[in-house]
Enzyme design. Structure first.
Site, PDB file in Angstrom:
ATOM      1  N   LYS A  76       0.836  -1.214   0.000  1.00 37.99           N
ATOM      2  CA  LYS A  76       0.000   0.000   0.000  1.00 37.99           C
ATOM      3  C   LYS A  76       0.864   1.254   0.000  1.00 37.99           C
ATOM      4  CE  LYS A  76      -2.238  -0.593   3.887  1.00 37.99           C
ATOM      5  NZ  LYS A  76      -1.654  -1.836   4.400  1.00 37.99           N
ATOM      6  N   ARG A 151      -9.517   1.250   8.391  1.00 36.67           N
ATOM      7  CA  ARG A 151      -9.184  -0.158   8.580  1.00 36.67           C
ATOM      8  C   ARG A 151     -10.384  -0.936   9.076  1.00 36.67           C
ATOM      9  NH1 ARG A 151      -3.351   0.770   9.121  1.00 36.67           N
ATOM     10  NH2 ARG A 151      -2.230  -1.163   9.441  1.00 36.67           N
ATOM     11  N   ARG A 190      11.377  -7.225   6.097  1.00 33.03           N
ATOM     12  CA  ARG A 190      11.483  -5.796   6.411  1.00 33.03           C
ATOM     13  C   ARG A 190      12.140  -5.624   7.768  1.00 33.03           C
ATOM     14  NH1 ARG A 190       5.605  -3.055   5.380  1.00 33.03           N
ATOM     15  NH2 ARG A 190       5.335  -3.499   7.554  1.00 33.03           N
ATOM     16  N   ARG A 192      11.211  -3.241  10.337  1.00 37.14           N
ATOM     17  CA  ARG A 192      10.510  -2.231  11.109  1.00 37.14           C
ATOM     18  C   ARG A 192      10.333  -2.735  12.534  1.00 37.14           C
ATOM     19  NH1 ARG A 192       5.052  -0.260   8.328  1.00 37.14           N
ATOM     20  NH2 ARG A 192       4.099  -1.198  10.157  1.00 37.14           N
ATOM     21  N   ARG A 203      -0.942  -8.723  13.566  1.00 32.72           N
ATOM     22  CA  ARG A 203      -1.446  -7.706  12.625  1.00 32.72           C
ATOM     23  C   ARG A 203      -2.222  -8.355  11.483  1.00 32.72           C
ATOM     24  NH1 ARG A 203       3.715  -5.057  11.082  1.00 32.72           N
ATOM     25  NH2 ARG A 203       2.544  -3.593   9.844  1.00 32.72           N
TER      26      ARG A 203
HETATM   27  P1  AMP Z   1       0.755   0.482   9.153  1.00 32.12           P
HETATM   28  O1  AMP Z   1       2.013   1.238   8.947  1.00 32.12           O
HETATM   29  O2  AMP Z   1      -0.367   0.984   8.288  1.00 32.12           O
HETATM   30  O3  AMP Z   1       0.945  -1.004   9.028  1.00 32.12           O
HETATM   31  O4  AMP Z   1       0.275   0.759  10.661  1.00 32.12           O
HETATM   32  C1  AMP Z   1       1.102   0.450  11.760  1.00 32.12           C
HETATM   33  C2  AMP Z   1       0.268   0.433  13.024  1.00 32.12           C
HETATM   34  O5  AMP Z   1      -0.349   1.707  13.237  1.00 32.12           O
HETATM   35  C3  AMP Z   1      -0.889  -0.560  13.004  1.00 32.12           C
HETATM   36  O6  AMP Z   1      -0.486  -1.874  13.346  1.00 32.12           O
HETATM   37  C4  AMP Z   1      -1.819   0.047  14.046  1.00 32.12           C
HETATM   38  O7  AMP Z   1      -1.346  -0.210  15.359  1.00 32.12           O
HETATM   39  C5  AMP Z   1      -1.646   1.547  13.793  1.00 32.12           C
HETATM   40  N1  AMP Z   1      -2.628   2.045  12.809  1.00 32.12           N
HETATM   41  C6  AMP Z   1      -2.372   2.570  11.573  1.00 32.12           C
HETATM   42  N2  AMP Z   1      -3.496   2.929  10.955  1.00 32.12           N
HETATM   43  C7  AMP Z   1      -4.498   2.638  11.798  1.00 32.12           C
HETATM   44  C8  AMP Z   1      -5.923   2.749  11.717  1.00 32.12           C
HETATM   45  N3  AMP Z   1      -6.537   3.232  10.622  1.00 32.12           N
HETATM   46  N4  AMP Z   1      -6.646   2.347  12.786  1.00 32.12           N
HETATM   47  C9  AMP Z   1      -6.057   1.876  13.880  1.00 32.12           C
HETATM   48  N5  AMP Z   1      -4.745   1.702  14.014  1.00 32.12           N
HETATM   49  C10 AMP Z   1      -3.952   2.091  12.988  1.00 32.12           C
END
Ligand code: AMP
Length: 269
Positions: A76, A151, A190, A192, A203
């Site tokens: 994404k 999400r 990755r 991270r 996740r």
């Molecule tokens: P991402 O980089 O999109 O994988 O997001 C990393 C982390 O940020 C996720 O595992 C959640 O803990 C938090 N997060 C990001 N976007 C959201 C969202 N829309 N709703 C809730 N938590 C989020």
């Protein structure tokens, strides 16, 4: 990457201030113009087509308001950056906003850290507030590419309400689809801080639980495009742009109708 250092003091009760999200600004990419509408009749569908030409992908001001949906590791972020640059709109990644706040130990970061570390979703009210404020910023005037938000169906419906208030409805929801095994390999490669094996598994589990209602939400509104997320990133970008144009070329009423027909045939009516 070393694990994140814990923040010195947690202030979970304090209200969170909008962080400065990373914004992608780039020269607008020239796209082939959409089909000409020469007929002067003002049917709703023609009016819609004119509006889409004026405002939508490939139209005069190249507005683009989309969300990218997909599991962690689906690509994404890569596609969002490219689409944002191509259409000259900001890339808004909620995960980046949270990580940046965690790294700076802001009040938001202190609250968000425990959710990120556990691979859980940050509570809806927090993330909805952040995105709502961000969308009111002047650089979102011509649109945005939202990455990682919404999400869940409640987040999607909060986004729709917010965009209705602003008078700027969403153009499309792009779902990038990748098999779980492939995702696990990509994420494990990755580096991270929240990509430990246990967090990755959680996740993916959290994603699986909330994704179906989210897809259904957008499908019912005629906004969903599902795209196979495996392959060369350049090809994928072209595919996404082509699907966006396809979607935009059909009036929303027609898109909703075909979804209703498909859903009705699934339940055997
Ligand atoms: P991402 O980089 O999109 O994988 O997001 C990393 C982390 O940020 C996720 O595992 C959640 O803990 C938090 N997060 C990001 N976007 C959201 C969202 N829309 N709703 C809730 N938590 C989020």
């Amino acid at each position: 990457m070393s694990p994140r250092q814990p923040c010195r003091s947690a202030e979970p009760g304090r209200r969170v201030v909008r962080p400065p999200p990373p914004t992608v600004r780039a020269e607008r990419h020239s796209l082939a113009p959409g089909p000409q509408v020469s007929c002067s009749a003002a049917s709703p569908e023609l009016r819609w087509t004119r509006e889409a030409e004026r405002r939508g992908p490939g139209g005069a001001d190249r507005a683009l308001r989309i969300v990218l949906i997909g599991p962690p590791g689906a690509g994404k972020g890569t596609q969002a950056v490219r689409l944002a640059a191509r259409f000259g709109v900001p890339h808004i990644a909620t995960g980046d906003i949270f990580r940046s706040n965690v790294d700076r130990c802001t009040p938001l970061g202190r609250v968000a850290k425990r959710y990120l570390d556990g691979g859980e979703l940050v509570p809806d009210d927090i993330v909805i507030d952040i995105v709502s404020e961000r969308l009111a910023e002047p650089d979102c005037r011509h649109g945005f590419v939202l990455d990682g938000f919404p999400r869940s169906a409640p987040q999607a419906s909060a986004l729709s309400r917010r965009l209705d208030e602003l008078g700027t409805p969403l153009h499309a929801a792009i779902s990038l689809e990748v098999q779980e095994e492939e995702l696990f390999q990509r994420l494990a490669a990755r580096a991270r801080a929240d990509d430990t094996e246990q967090t990755i598994r959680n996740r993916l589990r959290v994603f699986a639980a909330s994704n179906h209602p989210l897809l259904r939400y957008y499908e019912q509104r005629g906004l969903l495009a599902r795209i196979d997320g495996v392959g060369n990133p350049d090809d994928l970008t072209e595919l996404v742009v082509a699907r966006l144009k396809d979607l935009m070329a059909r009036p929303i009423t027609e898109r909703r109708r075909s979804t209703e027909v498909a859903l009705a045939s699934i339940v055997g009516r």
